[in-house]
Enzyme design. Structure first.
Site, PDB file in Angstrom:
ATOM      1  N   SER A 268       0.837  -1.196   0.000  1.00  0.00           N
ATOM      2  CA  SER A 268       0.000   0.000   0.000  1.00  0.00           C
ATOM      3  C   SER A 268       0.878   1.256   0.000  1.00  0.00           C
ATOM      4  O   SER A 268       1.672   1.442  -0.921  1.00  0.00           O
ATOM      5  CB  SER A 268      -0.966  -0.048   1.188  1.00  0.00           C
ATOM      6  OG  SER A 268      -2.029   0.859   1.018  1.00  0.00           O
ATOM      7  N   ASP A 360      -8.704  -4.995  -6.547  1.00  0.00           N
ATOM      8  CA  ASP A 360      -8.303  -4.079  -5.471  1.00  0.00           C
ATOM      9  C   ASP A 360      -9.294  -2.914  -5.418  1.00  0.00           C
ATOM     10  O   ASP A 360      -9.442  -2.173  -6.390  1.00  0.00           O
ATOM     11  CB  ASP A 360      -6.891  -3.576  -5.756  1.00  0.00           C
ATOM     12  CG  ASP A 360      -6.307  -2.758  -4.607  1.00  0.00           C
ATOM     13  OD1 ASP A 360      -7.068  -2.251  -3.779  1.00  0.00           O
ATOM     14  OD2 ASP A 360      -5.067  -2.620  -4.568  1.00  0.00           O
ATOM     15  N   HIS A 394      -7.009  -5.917  -2.006  1.00  0.00           N
ATOM     16  CA  HIS A 394      -5.902  -5.013  -1.703  1.00  0.00           C
ATOM     17  C   HIS A 394      -4.873  -5.619  -0.765  1.00  0.00           C
ATOM     18  O   HIS A 394      -3.671  -5.493  -0.987  1.00  0.00           O
ATOM     19  CB  HIS A 394      -6.460  -3.735  -1.088  1.00  0.00           C
ATOM     20  CG  HIS A 394      -5.423  -2.693  -0.793  1.00  0.00           C
ATOM     21  ND1 HIS A 394      -4.834  -1.930  -1.775  1.00  0.00           N
ATOM     22  CD2 HIS A 394      -4.861  -2.292   0.381  1.00  0.00           C
ATOM     23  CE1 HIS A 394      -3.961  -1.094  -1.233  1.00  0.00           C
ATOM     24  NE2 HIS A 394      -3.943  -1.298   0.074  1.00  0.00           N
TER      25      HIS A 394
END
Length: 444
Positions: A268, A360, A394
């Site tokens: 991330s 995602d 994600h």
């Protein structure tokens, strides 16, 4: 030991407690047994779950339960039918109901989620003492097919499973070196070992479990926080890449770390930091970018005479689903509208691995990886590899991590949609974890 409140909840749901591994009931052929191999196991290692002593074609339900050190309960279940010999092998028998369907050998562990009495959308995290205590999973085998919300049938057998994040001999060092904070995990033996810096996203604090697993797999791994820990800034403020360079310099010089360069793995926000590190810090020669962006995000980045402004989230674009979960997939500004925010990856001399989920819902990480690759190709570079997984969200973590449909966001205080489908996501975690290690070993 189970806490008093948690023990009462366990007793109400699962019946009287008996020592793990002991038979608790009988099929027509004798005492039912439940076994797990290998035992104990590393948390990223697959296990085989089998039952014996059942009646031919007997209907049973397998349940898994974890009680964390904070006394939070996570559970899962799957329904099976024994074969004509009264045997059950989870690796070969399809689940007929429960939290997953079909033949998924690790399905019970992959679908662990907060129990019905717990706050939903919590992530299952291991205990803080990673080198001294395993994550314990209690398995129980029940007669019949238990439907959601119903009291399970008679307990036939139980077995406890110890899932370790640290193999014997892994050394843990809490780091306070100059400005650098974090935890260094060293594999057993004299080394030297390939060195890797491990970065997570904007949740802040110190996250150690991936670095500990990397050390168990032969890497000298530094779990590096960058805000929200000890005397580091408590909130996201402008980043100065010199902090990360100091960490890279420390790891590179460590006597247990071999050169000529070190690696970095980031998820991330940690992913675009990993890209910035391989672009600007020469000692970083391998970078794994998981679910990230090709531009600097959330806050401005400075390094010597370099300045990268950030792309931000437009909170007006948040979609609230009927469940109350927030969908952030359309909130991040287009980096192409802020060209100065894009990381000049063409300057990177090392190797880059992009790992993305095609579903995602927090970042369009597949698009951002493709944009990064397009830029590299334009400059005649081929120092990259892309792992792109359908049905994957994600939070791509080591395979010990159960799927999370949504996770409560630190800043928004609400659950945020992660994306993906449970089993596809977890198979992607299993595959990418193996390939990440291969990539790091190859280029370090």
């Amino acid at each position: 030991m189970l806490g008093r409140t948690a023990f009462g909840l366990w007793r109400a749901r699962y019946g009287p407690w008996r020592r793990p591994g002991k038979s608790c009931g009988r099929g027509k052929r004798g005492a039912a047994t439940l076994s797990v191999t290998p035992q104990p196991s590393l948390a990223d290692e697959p296990v085989c779950i089998r039952a014996a002593g059942l009646s031919p074609h007997q209907k049973v339900t397998l349940r898994a339960l974890v009680l964390t050190e904070n006394e939070q309960m996570f559970d899962s279940s799957a329904q099976f039918r024994a074969d004509d010999r009264g045997l059950l092998d989870v690796g070969r028998s399809p689940s007929l109901g429960g939290d997953y369907l079909g033949v998924v050998p690790m399905g019970l562990l992959w679908t662990l989620s907060p129990a019905s009495m717990e706050t939903p959308y919590q992530k299952l995290r291991p205990c803080t003492n990673l080198t001294g205590r395993p994550l314990r999973v209690d398995l129980s085998l029940h007669s019949g097919h238990t439907q959601a919300g119903m009291i399970p049938g008679q307990i036939l057998a139980k077995q406890a499973v110890d899932r370790w994040y640290s193999k014997p001999g892994v050394r843990w060092i809490r780091l306070r070196e100059g400005r650098v904070r974090g935890s260094l995990f060293l594999p057993p033996g004299d080394g030297p070992f390939p060195g890797v810096i491990d970065l997570f996203g904007d949740e802040g604090g110190l996250t150690e479990f991936r670095a500990c697993l990397l050390a168990s797999r032969g890497f000298a791994a530094l779990a590096l926080p960058y805000f929200g820990f000890e005397d580091l800034p408590m909130t996201l403020v402008d980043f100065h890449l010199e902090y990360f360079e100091e960490a890279a310099e420390y790891l590179w010089k460590h006597p247990k770390v071999k050169g000529p360069g070190i690696g970095v793995i980031g998820s991330s926000k940690g992913a675009d930091l990993a890209l910035s590190m391989i672009t600007f810090i020469p000692k970083v020669t391998a970078s794994v970018c998981i679910s990230g962006c090709n531009a600097n995000t959330l806050t401005d980045l400075y390094y010597k005479d370099v300045y990268l402004p950030c792309v931000t989230h437009n909170l007006d674009e948040i979609i609230r689903l009927d469940s109350g979960v927030l969908d952030l997939s359309g909130t991040l500004s287009d980096p192409n509208e802020n060209q100065k925010s894009i990381i000049p990856l063409e300057k990177a001399e090392g190797h880059i691995l992009f790992v993305v989920g095609e579903d995602d819902k927090i970042l369009n990480s597949k698009l951002f990886a493709e944009e990064a690759i397009k830029r590299l190709n334009t400059h005649g570079k081929n120092n990259y590899k892309l792992l792109s997984y359908p049905g994957t969200g994600h939070h791509i973590e080591p395979p010990c991590s159960p799927y999370c449909f949504a996770v409560i966001d630190r800043f928004l205080g609400h659950p945020v949609l992660s994306g993906g489908e449970p089993i596809k996501h977890c198979y992607a975690q299993e595959d990418s974890w193996r390939k990440i290690q291969e990539f790091l070993h190859l280029h370090l």
